[in-house]
Design an enzyme around this catalytic site. Structure first.
Site, short mmCIF file in Angstrom:
data_model
loop_
_atom_site.label_atom_id
_atom_site.label_comp_id
_atom_site.label_asym_id
_atom_site.label_seq_id
_atom_site.Cartn_x
_atom_site.Cartn_y
_atom_site.Cartn_z
N ASP A 56 0.82 -1.21 0.00
CA ASP A 56 0.00 0.00 0.00
C ASP A 56 0.85 1.26 0.00
O ASP A 56 2.08 1.19 0.10
CB ASP A 56 -0.98 -0.02 1.19
CG ASP A 56 -0.27 -0.18 2.54
OD1 ASP A 56 0.97 -0.22 2.57
OD2 ASP A 56 -0.97 -0.27 3.56
N ASN A 125 -7.38 -0.27 13.94
CA ASN A 125 -8.81 -0.39 13.64
C ASN A 125 -9.09 -1.70 12.89
O ASN A 125 -10.16 -1.88 12.32
CB ASN A 125 -9.27 0.79 12.78
CG ASN A 125 -8.38 0.98 11.55
OD1 ASN A 125 -7.50 0.17 11.29
ND2 ASN A 125 -8.62 2.04 10.81
N HIS A 127 -7.44 -2.71 10.21
CA HIS A 127 -7.19 -2.68 8.76
C HIS A 127 -5.99 -3.53 8.39
O HIS A 127 -5.10 -3.79 9.19
CB HIS A 127 -7.07 -1.24 8.22
CG HIS A 127 -5.79 -0.53 8.51
ND1 HIS A 127 -5.62 0.81 8.29
CD2 HIS A 127 -4.60 -0.97 8.99
CE1 HIS A 127 -4.39 1.16 8.62
NE2 HIS A 127 -3.75 0.11 9.05
N GLU A 132 -9.81 -0.41 4.96
CA GLU A 132 -10.35 0.21 6.17
C GLU A 132 -11.68 -0.44 6.59
O GLU A 132 -12.32 -1.12 5.78
CB GLU A 132 -10.57 1.70 5.89
CG GLU A 132 -9.30 2.45 5.50
CD GLU A 132 -8.32 2.64 6.65
OE1 GLU A 132 -7.84 1.63 7.21
OE2 GLU A 132 -8.02 3.79 6.99
#
Ligand code: GLP
Length: 233
Positions: A56, A125, A127, A132
């Protein structure tokens, strides 16, 4: 943990010299990269046919910025091993045609016969890459608005405050289609997200839970990250 993950890459290269390896950046896989570099040098491993895919990148953050994923890969892997550019595939997150970047990445992965080993971390979170909370499990590469947690936690990679908004990332479809996935996590702060990853429901709102579905998905963690698992008690 880092040594085990680095050994897995080495084993893969020995079995399949033309393997496709996808790696995350971030604090978690740093030592794995360093140990892999050391093992390649010690064992004089031939990595000339290996394909390397970056998981990413932060949109609009230039590759020279020390917080970018590009910078991480160059510093930890590409430069130390002098890997030629033709073996490296990273998203150009400065491009004004990000959709083209996504399709280009998808095409490379397809053409190379898929990812053999994906080594990912996990965000606070849940991810993976920049997949996400709420993301579809059926996405290939895509551009996404970053979640609040990612925006605030992400500042840790940058020396001075930057404006982060979007990420470009491989999708969870890539993860599901990878022949093997290692999710790495260490430290007490990752204990809660690891519990959710392996012991709670498989849900879009917690993307890392997709690991439960992978037939060759391994969650590789240290004792602190494992400390909230019920089987650990
Ligand atoms: C970052 C990256 C991920 C990374 C994760 C965990 O935002 N987009 O690819 O795996 O968050 O990072 P760290 O290993 O620094 O905790």
């Amino acid at each position: 943990m880092s040594d085990a993950a680095a050994s897995d890459i080495v084993e893969l290269v020995k079995i399949k010299p033309s393997a496709v390896l996808c790696l995350a950046s971030g604090d978690t896989p740093r030592l794995t990269c360093q140990m892999f570099v050391q093992k390649v040098k010690n064992e004089k491993l031939d990595i000339s046919q290996l394909t390397f895919i970056g998981l990413d990148e932060w949109v609009n953050i230039p590759p020279g910025n020390e917080g970018s994923c590009h910078y991480f890969f160059r510093n930890e892997l590409i430069n130390p091993l002098s890997i030629p550019e033709k073996q490296i595939h990273l998203f150009d997150a400065m491009s004004d045609k990000l959709q083209d970047e996504c399709r280009k990445m998808d095409a490379v992965i397809l053409e190379k016969g898929g990812i053999d080993l994906m080594i990912v971390g996990i965000g606070m979170n849940g991810h993976i890459g920049f997949n996400e909370p709420g993301v579809s499990f059926d996405n290939y590469s895509h551009v996404i608005d970053l979640d609040e947690t990612t925006l605030s936690v992400g500042q840790k990679y940058f020396k001075s405050k930057v404006s982060l908004q979007k990420g470009i990332t491989l999708g969870l479809k890539h993860l599901q289609e990878s022949k093997k996935v290692l999710l790495l996590a260490n430290g007490k702060k990752k204990a809660e997200v690891i519990k959710k990853t392996v012991e709670e429901n498989l849900t879009h709102s917690f993307p890392a839970s997709i690991m439960q579905k992978h037939t060759h998905g391994i969650v590789m963690i240290d004792e602190e990250a494992a400390s909230l698992l019920t089987q650990n008690k």
